[in-house]
Design an enzyme around this catalytic site. Structure first.
Site, PDB file in Angstrom:
ATOM      1  N   ASP A 268      29.264 -71.990 -10.613  1.00 11.02           N
ATOM      2  CA  ASP A 268      28.862 -71.321  -9.370  1.00 11.02           C
ATOM      3  C   ASP A 268      30.124 -70.935  -8.595  1.00 11.02           C
ATOM      4  OD1 ASP A 268      26.002 -71.505  -7.460  1.00 11.02           O
ATOM      5  OD2 ASP A 268      27.903 -70.962  -6.526  1.00 11.02           O
TER       6      ASP A 268
ATOM      7  N   THR B 244      29.586 -68.771  -3.127  1.00  4.78           N
ATOM      8  CA  THR B 244      29.584 -67.737  -2.090  1.00  4.78           C
ATOM      9  C   THR B 244      28.972 -68.366  -0.842  1.00  4.78           C
ATOM     10  OG1 THR B 244      27.342 -67.000  -2.577  1.00  4.78           O
ATOM     11  CG2 THR B 244      29.130 -65.979  -3.873  1.00  4.78           C
TER      12      THR B 244
ATOM     13  N   THR C 109      13.350 -60.955 -10.886  1.00  4.53           N
ATOM     14  CA  THR C 109      12.466 -60.910  -9.724  1.00  4.53           C
ATOM     15  C   THR C 109      11.339 -59.895  -9.908  1.00  4.53           C
ATOM     16  OG1 THR C 109      12.429 -60.203  -7.408  1.00  4.53           O
ATOM     17  CG2 THR C 109      14.191 -59.308  -8.731  1.00  4.53           C
ATOM     18  N   ASP C 110      10.261 -60.078  -9.140  1.00  8.18           N
ATOM     19  CA  ASP C 110       9.175 -59.085  -9.171  1.00  8.18           C
ATOM     20  C   ASP C 110       9.565 -57.786  -8.461  1.00  8.18           C
ATOM     21  OD1 ASP C 110       9.137 -59.993  -6.532  1.00  8.18           O
ATOM     22  OD2 ASP C 110       7.016 -60.563  -6.535  1.00  8.18           O
ATOM     23  N   GLU C 111      10.655 -57.822  -7.676  1.00 10.75           N
ATOM     24  CA  GLU C 111      11.014 -56.626  -6.892  1.00 10.75           C
ATOM     25  C   GLU C 111      11.422 -55.457  -7.771  1.00 10.75           C
ATOM     26  OE1 GLU C 111      13.362 -57.095  -3.407  1.00 10.75           O
ATOM     27  OE2 GLU C 111      12.429 -59.009  -2.911  1.00 10.75           O
TER      28      GLU C 111
ATOM     29  N   TYR D 231      19.423 -54.260  -3.800  1.00  8.85           N
ATOM     30  CA  TYR D 231      19.270 -55.553  -4.489  1.00  8.85           C
ATOM     31  C   TYR D 231      18.398 -55.401  -5.740  1.00  8.85           C
ATOM     32  CZ  TYR D 231      16.962 -59.948  -5.668  1.00  8.85           C
ATOM     33  OH  TYR D 231      16.431 -61.009  -6.362  1.00  8.85           O
TER      34      TYR D 231
ATOM     35  N   SER E  64      19.957 -53.488  -8.529  1.00  9.85           N
ATOM     36  CA  SER E  64      20.993 -54.226  -9.274  1.00  9.85           C
ATOM     37  C   SER E  64      20.351 -55.262 -10.202  1.00  9.85           C
ATOM     38  CB  SER E  64      21.995 -54.878  -8.317  1.00  9.85           C
ATOM     39  OG  SER E  64      21.393 -55.929  -7.583  1.00  9.85           O
ATOM     40  N   LYS E  65      19.232 -55.862  -9.771  1.00 10.21           N
ATOM     41  CA  LYS E  65      18.541 -56.805 -10.657  1.00 10.21           C
ATOM     42  C   LYS E  65      17.900 -56.054 -11.829  1.00 10.21           C
ATOM     43  CE  LYS E  65      17.896 -60.716 -10.286  1.00 10.21           C
ATOM     44  NZ  LYS E  65      18.697 -61.902 -10.751  1.00 10.21           N
TER      45      LYS E  65
ATOM     46  N   ASN F  53       9.978 -67.149  -3.681  1.00 13.26           N
ATOM     47  CA  ASN F  53      10.019 -68.614  -3.679  1.00 13.26           C
ATOM     48  C   ASN F  53      10.220 -69.154  -2.277  1.00 13.26           C
ATOM     49  OD1 ASN F  53      11.494 -69.872  -6.742  1.00 13.26           O
ATOM     50  ND2 ASN F  53      10.309 -68.031  -6.493  1.00 13.26           N
TER      51      ASN F  53
ATOM     52  N   TYR G 158       9.570 -57.978  10.964  1.00 14.88           N
ATOM     53  CA  TYR G 158       9.919 -56.572  10.711  1.00 14.88           C
ATOM     54  C   TYR G 158       8.661 -55.692  10.771  1.00 14.88           C
ATOM     55  CZ  TYR G 158      14.325 -58.378   8.623  1.00 14.88           C
ATOM     56  OH  TYR G 158      15.527 -59.004   8.385  1.00 14.88           O
TER      57      TYR G 158
ATOM     58  N   ARG H  64       3.629 -60.584   0.478  1.00 11.48           N
ATOM     59  CA  ARG H  64       4.424 -61.203  -0.571  1.00 11.48           C
ATOM     60  C   ARG H  64       3.540 -62.251  -1.257  1.00 11.48           C
ATOM     61  NH1 ARG H  64       6.795 -57.290   0.477  1.00 11.48           N
ATOM     62  NH2 ARG H  64       9.001 -56.972   0.966  1.00 11.48           N
TER      63      ARG H  64
ATOM     64  N   PRO I  41      14.709 -50.845   6.300  1.00 11.89           N
ATOM     65  CA  PRO I  41      14.679 -49.525   5.639  1.00 11.89           C
ATOM     66  C   PRO I  41      14.145 -49.655   4.204  1.00 11.89           C
ATOM     67  CG  PRO I  41      16.844 -49.948   6.619  1.00 11.89           C
ATOM     68  CD  PRO I  41      16.068 -51.233   6.724  1.00 11.89           C
TER      69      PRO I  41
END
Ligand code: NAD
Ligand code: DAU
Length: 354
Positions: free
Chosen positions: A31, A34, A132-134, A158, A161-162, A188, A215, A222, A291
């Site tokens: 790891d 970060t 991820t599901d995104e 994000y 990139s996934k 999660n 927001y 979700r 956005p």
């Protein structure tokens, strides 16, 4: 021995703790630490010889090659990523670097190692990519939940990139035969989640008498899964998943954001009432929307249930109670992760949304 990447983050740390609670098979944990990585999450393993922590970057191919050579893990479980959508909107460079370039470097180091293994070790080896599901984009109300064959339509830096990393993993299987497994999980929640994400952020802001920033209209949906159930699903996929296959993981617990925030307020009203006797719900503030905000995610988890026999142990009701209790019982953890850098993020992000 297994090699875990990103094991000081939220899901990775839960995974390592659960793994070593259930097995004596050691873990090498790579790891970068970060802002999202926190060794305190692994505190219970401090003197445990079954856990070897290495601070380093997945994009450092030479380091990964040395670790593979030295520890000869039978599997790699890849959690390391930049994971927060709002940060990716502010700047995508770290997301491209870690999620795409880093995954590429990791795949290359792993491929070289795997190709040199003895045949028996080579066929038993696994590379499990946590996604991820995104990557599937956004659902309309009433549309069926995401299956594994759903078209990729990532909408944020994000998720793009996934999605890119998922494609690399797929190609390394198709082209080179690397025995990969990919999991695409829904949102999660649970212990050790960094308080930039919806649930811990709301708990921490509520207790600090800060606004609860919802927001837009707060009606985005979700599909929530308790982190321990995600970890159990990953263990099961590692054990019995078919190389090259993708498994969606989710808890069939769709909730709107405003429902989540109201549930948290109600639990806090019961367990830690405000001094003035008013509800924490009075702190709810609607702010400018994210956005490109995806309206709804929902996972169809029938494949993993049917083929691997996994089902979640927690409902949202049981999982959220455990989670709120954990944050109430760990004020020192919360105080320590709220470093200067984190406070600055909150100021910049939420000042712009007013
Ligand atoms: P997190 O942000 O809490 O933790 C990420 C960890 O990766 C941190 O410990 C960080 O230090 C480490 N890391 C970052 N860049 C690195 C690098 N270049 N080299 C080595 N380590 C690095 O993330 P999380 O919420 O625990 O998510 C873990 C994984 O699960 C991610 O791949 C994410 O995309 C995926 N996922 C998350 C969720 C969720 O709801 N949190 C849902 C589905 C999938
Ligand atoms: O679906 C899986 C994904 O879930 C993971 O891949 C990501 O790593 C993880 O961060 C998470 O992404 P989301 O964007 O769904 O999670 P987040 O906690 O940031 O936000 C959840 C919802 O709450 C989303 O609709 C935005 C909203 N939200 C979030 C924050 C931080 C608010 O309304 N206010 C907030 O302050």
């Amino acid at each position: 021995m297994i090699l875990v990447t990103g094991g000081a983050g939220f899901i990775g740390a839960n995974f390592v703790l659960d793994w070593l609670a259930q097995s004596d098979e050691p873990v090498v944990n790579l790891d970068k630490l970060t802002y999202a990585g926190n060794l305190e999450n692994l505190g219970p393993l401090q003197d445990d010889p079954r856990h070897v922590f290495v601070r380093g970057d997945i994009a450092d191919r030479a380091l990964v090659a040395r670790l593979l050579e030295r520890y000869r893990p039978r599997a790699v479980v890849h959690f390391a990523a930049e994971s927060h959508v709002d940060r990716s909107i502010q700047g995508a460079a770290d997301f491209v670097q870690t999620n795409i370039v880093g995954t590429y470097a990791l795949l290359e180091a792993v491929r070289a190692h795997w190709a040199a293994l003895e045949p028996a070790e080579r066929s038993a080896f696994r590379f499990l990519h946590v996604s991820t599901d995104e990557v599937y984009g956004s659902l309309e109300p009433g549309e069926p939940a995401f299956t594994e064959t759903r078209r990729y339509e990532p909408n944020s830096p994000y998720s793009a990139s996934k999605a890119a990393s998922d494609h690399l993993v797929r190609a390394w299987h198709h082209t080179y035969g690397l025995p990969v497994l990919t999991t695409n999980c829904s949102n999660n929640y649970g212990p050790y989640q960094f308080p930039e994400k919806l649930i811990p952020l709301m708990i921490v802001h509520a207790l600090a008498d800060q606004p609860l920033p919802v927001y837009g209209d707060g009606l985005q949906v979700r599909d929530w899964l308790y982190v321990g159930d995600h970890c159990a699903a990953i263990r099961r996929v590692l054990e019995a998943g078919v190389p090259g296959e993708v498994y969606n993981i989710g808890g069939r617990q769709e909730k709107t954001n405003i429902e989540i925030v109201r549930t948290l307020c109600a639990l806090l009203d019961e367990w830690r009432p405000r001094a003035d006797g008013r509800s924490y719900a009075t702190q709810i503030t609607h702010v400018r929307d994210r956005p490109g905000h995806d309206r709804r995610y929902a996972i169809d988890a029938r494949k993993i249930e049917r083929e691997l026999g996994w089902t979640p142990a927690e409902t949202f009701d049981t999982g959220i109670r455990k989670t709120v209790r954990w944050y109430l019982d760990h004020p020192d953890w919360v105080a320590r992760v709220q470093s200067g850098a984190y406070r600055q993020w909150v100021q910049t992000q939420y000042a712009a949304l007013r």
